[in-house]
Each structure stands twice: as structure tokens, then as C-alpha cells.
Design an enzyme around this catalytic site. Sequence first.
Site, PDB file in Angstrom:
ATOM      1  N   ASP A 133      46.466  35.060  37.441  1.00 27.02           N
ATOM      2  CA  ASP A 133      45.672  35.087  36.209  1.00 27.02           C
ATOM      3  C   ASP A 133      45.542  33.681  35.637  1.00 27.02           C
ATOM      4  O   ASP A 133      44.458  33.253  35.215  1.00 27.02           O
ATOM      5  CB  ASP A 133      46.247  36.085  35.182  1.00 27.02           C
ATOM      6  CG  ASP A 133      47.748  35.959  34.970  1.00 27.02           C
ATOM      7  OD1 ASP A 133      48.418  35.183  35.694  1.00 27.02           O
ATOM      8  OD2 ASP A 133      48.267  36.647  34.065  1.00 27.02           O
ATOM      9  N   ASP A 169      35.477  32.680  45.383  1.00 26.52           N
ATOM     10  CA  ASP A 169      34.164  32.827  44.738  1.00 26.52           C
ATOM     11  C   ASP A 169      34.114  32.002  43.457  1.00 26.52           C
ATOM     12  O   ASP A 169      33.122  31.335  43.156  1.00 26.52           O
ATOM     13  CB  ASP A 169      33.884  34.304  44.384  1.00 26.52           C
ATOM     14  CG  ASP A 169      33.040  34.993  45.442  1.00 26.52           C
ATOM     15  OD1 ASP A 169      33.217  34.682  46.631  1.00 26.52           O
ATOM     16  OD2 ASP A 169      32.203  35.848  45.072  1.00 26.52           O
ATOM     17  N   TYR A 176      43.888  44.386  52.209  1.00 29.73           N
ATOM     18  CA  TYR A 176      42.701  44.675  53.016  1.00 29.73           C
ATOM     19  C   TYR A 176      43.060  45.492  54.262  1.00 29.73           C
ATOM     20  O   TYR A 176      42.236  46.251  54.766  1.00 29.73           O
ATOM     21  CB  TYR A 176      42.029  43.382  53.480  1.00 29.73           C
ATOM     22  CG  TYR A 176      41.038  42.789  52.522  1.00 29.73           C
ATOM     23  CD1 TYR A 176      41.404  42.463  51.223  1.00 29.73           C
ATOM     24  CD2 TYR A 176      39.732  42.553  52.926  1.00 29.73           C
ATOM     25  CE1 TYR A 176      40.488  41.902  50.351  1.00 29.73           C
ATOM     26  CE2 TYR A 176      38.809  41.985  52.057  1.00 29.73           C
ATOM     27  CZ  TYR A 176      39.194  41.662  50.770  1.00 29.73           C
ATOM     28  OH  TYR A 176      38.292  41.108  49.919  1.00 29.73           O
ATOM     29  N   ASP A 222      40.035  36.020  48.028  1.00 25.53           N
ATOM     30  CA  ASP A 222      38.659  36.501  47.959  1.00 25.53           C
ATOM     31  C   ASP A 222      38.082  36.165  46.590  1.00 25.53           C
ATOM     32  O   ASP A 222      36.995  35.605  46.463  1.00 25.53           O
ATOM     33  CB  ASP A 222      38.636  38.020  48.201  1.00 25.53           C
ATOM     34  CG  ASP A 222      37.223  38.584  48.113  1.00 25.53           C
ATOM     35  OD1 ASP A 222      36.311  37.970  48.685  1.00 25.53           O
ATOM     36  OD2 ASP A 222      37.044  39.628  47.457  1.00 25.53           O
ATOM     37  N   LYS A 245      51.434  36.773  42.231  1.00 28.90           N
ATOM     38  CA  LYS A 245      51.698  37.532  41.001  1.00 28.90           C
ATOM     39  C   LYS A 245      53.166  37.954  41.046  1.00 28.90           C
ATOM     40  O   LYS A 245      53.519  39.138  40.983  1.00 28.90           O
ATOM     41  CB  LYS A 245      50.736  38.737  40.937  1.00 28.90           C
ATOM     42  CG  LYS A 245      50.741  39.503  39.625  1.00 28.90           C
ATOM     43  CD  LYS A 245      50.112  38.751  38.469  1.00 28.90           C
ATOM     44  CE  LYS A 245      50.259  39.548  37.171  1.00 28.90           C
ATOM     45  NZ  LYS A 245      49.817  38.769  35.981  1.00 28.90           N
TER      46      LYS A 245
HETATM   47  C1  IPM Z   1      34.175  37.497  51.822  1.00 26.71           C
HETATM   48  C2  IPM Z   1      33.534  38.821  51.540  1.00 26.71           C
HETATM   49  C3  IPM Z   1      34.238  39.875  52.366  1.00 26.71           C
HETATM   50  C4  IPM Z   1      35.684  39.911  51.907  1.00 26.71           C
HETATM   51  C5  IPM Z   1      33.626  41.281  52.316  1.00 26.71           C
HETATM   52  C6  IPM Z   1      32.148  41.253  52.584  1.00 26.71           C
HETATM   53  C7  IPM Z   1      34.350  42.218  53.239  1.00 26.71           C
HETATM   54  O1  IPM Z   1      33.555  39.099  50.188  1.00 26.71           O
HETATM   55  O2  IPM Z   1      34.152  37.055  52.986  1.00 26.71           O
HETATM   56  O3  IPM Z   1      34.720  36.889  50.881  1.00 26.71           O
HETATM   57  O4  IPM Z   1      36.012  40.557  50.920  1.00 26.71           O
HETATM   58  O5  IPM Z   1      36.499  39.273  52.559  1.00 26.71           O
HETATM   59 MN    MN Z   2      34.345  37.500  48.947  1.00 29.02          MN
END
Ligand code: IPM
Ligand code: MN
Length: 357
Positions: A223, A251, A142, A247, A191
Site C-alpha cells: 500500500d 501498471d 495466479y 501486476d 504485505k
Molecule cells: C499482464 C496482464 C496479465 C496479467 C493478464 C492479461 C493475464 O495484465 O501481463 O500484466 O495479469 O499478468
Molecule cells: Mn497487468
Amino acid sequence: MEYRIAVVPGDGIGPEVVAQTLKVLDKVGEVYGHSFKYEKVLAGGCAIDATGGCLPQETIDVCKASDAVLLGAVGGWKWDTLPGNERPEMALLGLRKELGLFANLRPAMLFEELADACPLKPEIIAGGLDIVVVRELTGGIYFGEKGTKDTAMGAAAYDVEQYSEGEVRRIAEVAFDMAMKRGKKVTSVDKANVLESSRLWRRVVAEVGDRFPEVELNNMYVDNAAMQLVRNPKQFDVIVTSNIFGDILSDEASMITGSIGMLPSASLATGNFGMYEPVHGSAPDIAGKDMANPMATILSAAMMLRYTFGLGKEADAVESAVKKVLADGYRTHDIAAEGEEAIGTEKAGDLIAANIG
Ligand code: IPM
Ligand code: MN
């Protein structure tokens, strides 16, 4: 005690869920004798509209002068056509870097009352799920070198994944400290079969692990981790990983609980400073309709009480109030079953506040 909180409502449903959270914090202050002072500042799309940039210097200054930051969400359709480096989301990256928020804690827990919302088979989640993803937040791909160049195959673009020992050490320490207070198990995700940066990551995590003999450390390729999270999520306690892997996996972890509208997060710097925000985004489709679930933001405020202010009892009270409202059968739109009546954002905030103290 008086606590100064920089409040960044942001875009979409951000202002609505933040308003309910301040209502709950005020009630906490009233019941437990604390005073929370809020200073509202702009970030994201609303800041672009008002000032031309997504993260005004004033916002950074106010956040730095506060004890903690509460953020709603940023982004929306209106700004989707802006070039990458001008998008509202850049405000988040800027805040993380400027405020030194290197440790992102994303708990994924299953609320007993909402077990039906979990997309996994009941036998896979029997007994509940309680995972926390500890994501490195100010390094890796990032924030690495990026650019474009010409190649024989045409224009190319690159983003560099790089980690230093110090960056890995401090995030690993957060993960092991956390594990000591929980299930005493850390899974480090990398990884290392391919990436040099992962090999360094793995070595440094092991060194930190040596200082925590009580904590079991496992290494897992990313993975495999993505697969194990849906195959057998109960094997995880604390997952520690890089910015980009975290990230993605956070999710996934939030989805398996079935209620992303319920999940809080904390982004911590050294010391007790932190920024607290819901895991969900700005949901522009339901903004301004009193339909959003404020619980993730309210639970983020509970994390603020616990981690930045050291107010464990007050944090417990907020979490219990949320659970009580669920146990009483109230559901916001995102977690209501088909045909079930749903309550609005305001009502949810009122009910939670009423259950404090
Ligand atoms: C998160 C989001 C952010 C990230 C984006 C919106 C920059 O997806 O906080 O997980 O990738 O960190
Ligand atoms: Mn995210």
C-alpha cells in the site's frame, strides 16, 4: 549467428506492431551480420477462432524449440464473453508456466522527449525516472489452488497465495543481479504485516540480499509502495515483488511515465530463454487502422537482443534509433500532443529501421 525466434502476433494491434518489429530486426541483421529466423504461431483469440483453444500445443512446441519468443498482444471484445478459463488471456498464463518464465522485467523509464506526457508535477520527475519492476511470474495467487465451496454466507470462491523459498530466492537473485548493473538499490514490496506468504518472502529476500553487500535493500508494504510511486518515484531503482503486486504496481509505474505505448517487457526463464512483449494490450479500438505505436514492441526486441542473445551493441542501436525518431519530432497517435500531427504504425517502423546503422 543464426537466431530462431518464435513470433506470436496475437490479436488486435499485435500483428501490426510485430510486423514493424520484424522489419527493425531484419535491419539489425543486415547491418550487424546476423540472421533472424521467424516462425509464426497462434495464441489468444486468433487461436481460439482457428483451433478452438487459446494456446495450441504446436505453439508451445515451437516456442520451446526457439531461442526466444516475440509476442504482440492477446485478447479483444470478440472473446470477452467466454468463461474465465477459456479467455485469450489464458494463453499468456499458459505460455509463462509452460516456458518457465518466472522473472518478468518491466522497465518504466521516462523518455526525455515525452516528459510532458508524465502526469506528475515536473519537480517530482526532474532528472528523469528509471525504474524496473521485477515481478514474479509463475507463482503466487495466479497459480495457487483455486476453487469454490458453500459457506453459511452462500457460495464462496477462493484463490490461494503461496510462495516457496526456492521461488522467492530465484526472483530475488534476478532483482539483485539487475540492481548491480543499475543503481544498486532493491525495494522488496510485500504485505508482511498481514500475510504469512509475505513474511517468508521478506525473510528469503533478506538472505539473498546478504550475498549482495553493495546493494541497498529496503522493504516496503504494497500500500505504501503504491503511494510512494506517485509521491516520490525517484527513490526507486529495482522493485521486486510477487505476481499480483507486480501486476498492479507495474501498471502504475508505466502510467507515471505517461507513455504506456512505449514500454517493453521481458519474461525470463533460467538460462537465457525469454519471451518479449510490449506492456500495452491489444487495443481493439485502433486495430487495423495503422494507428498503433510499435515502439514498445520494438524496444522489447531490443531487450531480446540484450538478454537472450547477448547482443548489447545491437540492442543499444535499436534503443538509440527509437530515441532519434522521437528527437526528430515524430510522434505516433498515443504520444502526439493535442493538434500535433501523428505518424502511422508503418511509418514509425520505417523511420526506426532507417536509423539503425
Ligand atoms: C499482464 C496482464 C496479465 C496479467 C493478464 C492479461 C493475464 O495484465 O501481463 O500484466 O495479469 O499478468
Ligand atoms: Mn497487468
